[in-house]
Design an enzyme around this catalytic site. Structure first.
Site, PDB file in Angstrom:
ATOM      1  NE  ARG A 215      -3.881  -0.037   2.255  1.00  0.00           N
ATOM      2  CZ  ARG A 215      -3.916   0.910   3.182  1.00  0.00           C
ATOM      3  NH1 ARG A 215      -3.057   0.913   4.185  1.00  0.00           N
ATOM      4  NH2 ARG A 215      -4.786   1.885   3.107  1.00  0.00           N
ATOM      5  CG  ASP A 216       3.812   4.395   0.981  1.00  0.00           C
ATOM      6  OD1 ASP A 216       3.429   5.091   0.013  1.00  0.00           O
ATOM      7  OD2 ASP A 216       4.507   4.857   1.906  1.00  0.00           O
ATOM      8  CB  ILE A 217       4.440   0.114  -4.360  1.00  0.00           C
ATOM      9  CG1 ILE A 217       4.184  -1.237  -3.677  1.00  0.00           C
ATOM     10  CG2 ILE A 217       5.446  -0.043  -5.491  1.00  0.00           C
ATOM     11  CD1 ILE A 217       5.396  -1.889  -3.060  1.00  0.00           C
TER      12      ILE A 217
ATOM     13  CB  THR B 144       3.201   8.211  -1.557  1.00  0.00           C
ATOM     14  OG1 THR B 144       3.820   7.741  -0.357  1.00  0.00           O
ATOM     15  CG2 THR B 144       3.956   9.430  -2.081  1.00  0.00           C
TER      16      THR B 144
END
Length: 297
Positions: free
Chosen positions: A135-137, A178
């Site tokens: 969930r934050d690649i 992000t």
């Protein structure tokens, strides 16, 4: 000298500060009486040390300790004490992250990009196989060495992938991530699966190929709306050397509907290995003096 004059945190001695963020500090540490160095993600005692922020580190530890893959950072220990704050111990991998290397110019990476993307894709695919979405690649969360070794880091936002009947009863997920890399369904607060990470990975590949993000805007609201409704500029307009098949693959990853994306990053990996990113393979650039980067974790 360490933060607030401390020299020891739990059973670890602080040696040098790698990076200081708004909430956490990253330190190189050694266990007392031992020489092997590790990285510590530390939440010092003080006003920022809340139950929520301490819980984030505990969550990251609980996710990381379940993962064992050569391209995923090793998570080793966790502790919390009133006098020391809360800390997470990880493998020390001293190298800049991909975002820092992008700032030096993506052309510096292109000659070895296929190896980097292959290792990065397998690291996230492994996490998915263990039942987690990251969930934050983004490039900031991949450390990459000169030898093309990769480490996926930061499991703060990771969530279990809901399967079977549990998918029907999922609560609205918090809108976290992000903004430059967030999938449309993640922006809408839906429960996400592997395909949200695939979208974010596609944003990262687009940036690595072109030096530009798929979407930019003057406000966060405008940026999120572009992820929801706009189409990115074709890669081929920004990177003339791209293989058409690879450009199509990346644009499939960026589809608004998760059903239109590749189902897994293994599919991306196989297509990458079957073809090439570039029509003409880029040459290794002439080496330049290294810039002063904060290194690794």
């Amino acid at each position: 000298m360490a933060s607030a004059g401390k020299e020891f945190v739990g059973p670890y001695r602080l040696f040098y500060l790698i990076r200081a963020g708004a909430m956490f500090e990253i330190w190189a540490v050694k266990p007392i009486g031992k020489d092997e160095p590790f990285a510590m993600k530390w939440l010092p005692p003080g006003p920022k040390h809340t139950r929520q922020s301490s819980g984030e580190l505990k969550h990251e530890y609980n996710v990381g300790k379940t993962l064992d893959h050569p391209s995923v950072i090793k998570t080793l220990d966790f502790g919390t004490e009133k006098k020391d704050g809360t800390y997470l111990i990880m493998e020390l991998f001293k190298t800049p992250n991909l975002k820092q290397q992008i700032h030096d110019g993506v052309e510096q990476l292109h000659w070895r990009l296929e190896e980097i993307l292959g290792a990065a894709a397998l690291s996230v695919e492994y996490m998915h196989k263990q039942g987690w979405t990251h969930r934050d690649i983004k490039p900031d969360n991949f450390l990459v060495s000169d030898e093309n070794e990769v480490r996926l880091i930061d499991f703060t936002l990771a969530r279990k992938i809901k399967t079977g009947i549990s998918k029907l009863f999922g609560n609205k997920a918090p809108v976290q991530g992000t903004y430059s890399y967030m999938a449309p369904e993640q922006i809408r607060g839906k429960e996400v699966d592997e395909r949200a990470d695939i979208y974010s990975f596609g944003c990262m590949v687009y940036e690595l190929m072109t030096g530009k993000l798929p979407y930019t805007a003057s406000s966060s609201t405008e940026l999120l709306n572009k992820h929801l409704k706009a189409r990115p500029q074709p890669i081929s307009m920004l990177q003339k050397n791209v293989q058409p098949e690879f450009a199509n693959l990346v644009h499939r990853m960026l589809e608004k509907d998760p059903n239109d994306r590749p189902d897994t990053l293994m599919e991306f990996y196989r297509e990458l290995k079957a073809g090439r990113c570039f029509h003409i393979k880029p040459k290794k650039p002439v080496e330049k003096p290294p810039k002063d980067h904060d290194e690794g974790v």
